[in-house]
Scaffold this motif. Sequence first.
Motif, PDB file in Angstrom:
ATOM      1  N   ARG A   1      -3.123   9.722  -4.229  1.00 48.34           N
ATOM      2  CA  ARG A   1      -3.456   8.366  -3.774  1.00 48.34           C
ATOM      3  C   ARG A   1      -4.911   8.050  -4.114  1.00 48.34           C
ATOM      4  NH1 ARG A   1      -0.540   9.184   1.546  1.00 48.34           N
ATOM      5  NH2 ARG A   1       0.767  10.932   1.023  1.00 48.34           N
TER       6      ARG A   1
ATOM      7  N   ASP B   1      -4.912   4.947   1.301  1.00 51.64           N
ATOM      8  CA  ASP B   1      -4.106   6.179   1.287  1.00 51.64           C
ATOM      9  C   ASP B   1      -2.644   5.861   0.998  1.00 51.64           C
ATOM     10  OD1 ASP B   1      -4.249   4.978   3.940  1.00 51.64           O
ATOM     11  OD2 ASP B   1      -2.933   6.600   4.584  1.00 51.64           O
ATOM     12  N   ASN B   2      -2.315   4.579   0.900  1.00 51.89           N
ATOM     13  CA  ASN B   2      -0.942   4.192   0.573  1.00 51.89           C
ATOM     14  C   ASN B   2      -0.831   3.591  -0.832  1.00 51.89           C
ATOM     15  OD1 ASN B   2      -0.102   5.041   3.078  1.00 51.89           O
ATOM     16  ND2 ASN B   2      -0.171   3.014   4.007  1.00 51.89           N
TER      17      ASN B   2
ATOM     18  N   ASP C   1       4.788   4.686   0.631  1.00 54.80           N
ATOM     19  CA  ASP C   1       4.631   4.764   2.084  1.00 54.80           C
ATOM     20  C   ASP C   1       5.044   3.462   2.778  1.00 54.80           C
ATOM     21  OD1 ASP C   1       4.230   7.091   3.327  1.00 54.80           O
ATOM     22  OD2 ASP C   1       2.126   6.771   3.812  1.00 54.80           O
TER      23      ASP C   1
HETATM   24 MG    MG Z   1       0.280   6.674   4.461  1.00 59.72          MG
END
Ligand code: MG
Length: 491
Positions: free
Chosen positions: A183, A252-253, A262
């Motif tokens: 990511r 982070d996605n 995610d």
């Molecule tokens: Mg996530």
Amino acid sequence: MTDSRNLNFRNRFIELGPEFYQAKTPDPVTDPYLVDFSPSAAQLIDLAPEDGGNKDFLDRFSGNCPLEGAQPLAMAYSGHQFGSYNPRLGDGRGLLLGEVQNKKQEMWDIHLKGAGPTRFARGFDGRATLQSSIREHLASEALNGLGISTTRSLAVIGIRELIYREKPALAAILVRIADTHIRFGSFEFFHYTGQGENVKRLLEFSIQNYYPDIIQETDRYRIFFQRTIQRTAKLIAKWQSVGFIHGVMNTDNMTITGTTFDYGPYGFMDRFIPNHTPNHSDTHGRYAYNQQSEIGFWNLNKLAKPLVHLVGPEKLEEEIQQYQPLFNRFYREEMGKKLGLAILDSEFTQLVQRMFQLLQNHQLDYTNFFRSLADYPGIPHLENNNGSDELKPWLNHYLELAQREGISHEERKIQMDSSNPKFILRNHLIQTALDKALKEADFSEITRLRILLENPFQDQPEVFEKYGIDSEYYAQDTPETFLGQQTSCSA
Ligand code: MG
Ligand code: AMP
């Protein structure tokens, strides 16, 4: 085709070393059972469709038996969540089992979501709810059906464990297949912990495995960033075109290959409301439909930071300036396809702008509008809508532009129907599937939706007959009570 005991595991990520992960096996579970299995996702790893749901499969993918050749690990990462940096993230409940190489020599990450707490769990239980796992499963397979780059869902495996969110909830494990789990936040983690050398190693690893055609380029770090920009712009343009709202575009996605990743409180646009967000916790609408392209840019700027020492600020700036024009180009092309128009000039721009005003003013169903337009002027469905006074001049303008293309109505319809889905994953459809699953342990509606959405552009009479799918029910506008529905992150 193989079975779950003979998957061809390679474990590339583990070679990066212990700063990159915690090695950990999944926690055992009691009595795992199959909720749904996607044969089309199984094909990616050469897994025989009959294997889905048998005892070997359930034991191995729930974590009760080790998967031969897999070396499970929880990945380290951090990231920006709702605009603020969170230094402590990482796979708190997810495990990368390893990468499987298929007969076409493609590599696919196999990941369990909800496999027990890791050292990144921050006190959370390491599990996922059955509800959120079903939601991710259906959306993954639906976006794939729409031709949008996404992680896939091989299966949802229910486990007999009660977990607590706002109230007690059933738990499950999602078996995810992805091109990568790296990511933007994976790079941020090493950057903000002062591990410049590991930023570089992760970058080399990413180029070698995901962008191997640029490996010989001296400027490869810069080109890596350029590619990630291109893929991100393309992905978000596609989301916009089908009305998909991710809901939690934290860094982070976001993957470095521009893959939808995610799934949480996502949604599809029903009636057209540009500032709609399906995320109940997103009170300021940071991740609303009409913010997604801008957030893509913001997130890419965050990815640029760890790369500054390796590429140089000027070069990164030059690349990032390409994002908006690229997004605009991709989006315009998508809109052209939706409208069945290839001449994308200033008249086209005007037509599209007025169309969005109409969609918003008259609260038309985003998906069904385009589907009806393909029939126009054959079937007078659109003119019967409220707002027909305003719609008529627009439809006339549309027909003028369609006529200048020099293709027949039939040709235009074929083209439009292959770009505009008849079926999307509407809230009320998910809700019916969830109610049956959670209250009656009946998973048939999940299977039905998965099969319907595998090919959302057309009826498949034989398949529909076999699974009892009533095409018109699934294609209808979202009922009033389900409009604008939001989901919370913990659901
Ligand atoms: Mg996530
Ligand atoms: P997500 O909302 O799934 O993107 O998760 C955000 C972060 O919280 C990630 O670091 C997850 O691993 C972590 N997380 C979310 N739910 C749990 C849970 N039930 N147990 C452990 N970690 C979790």
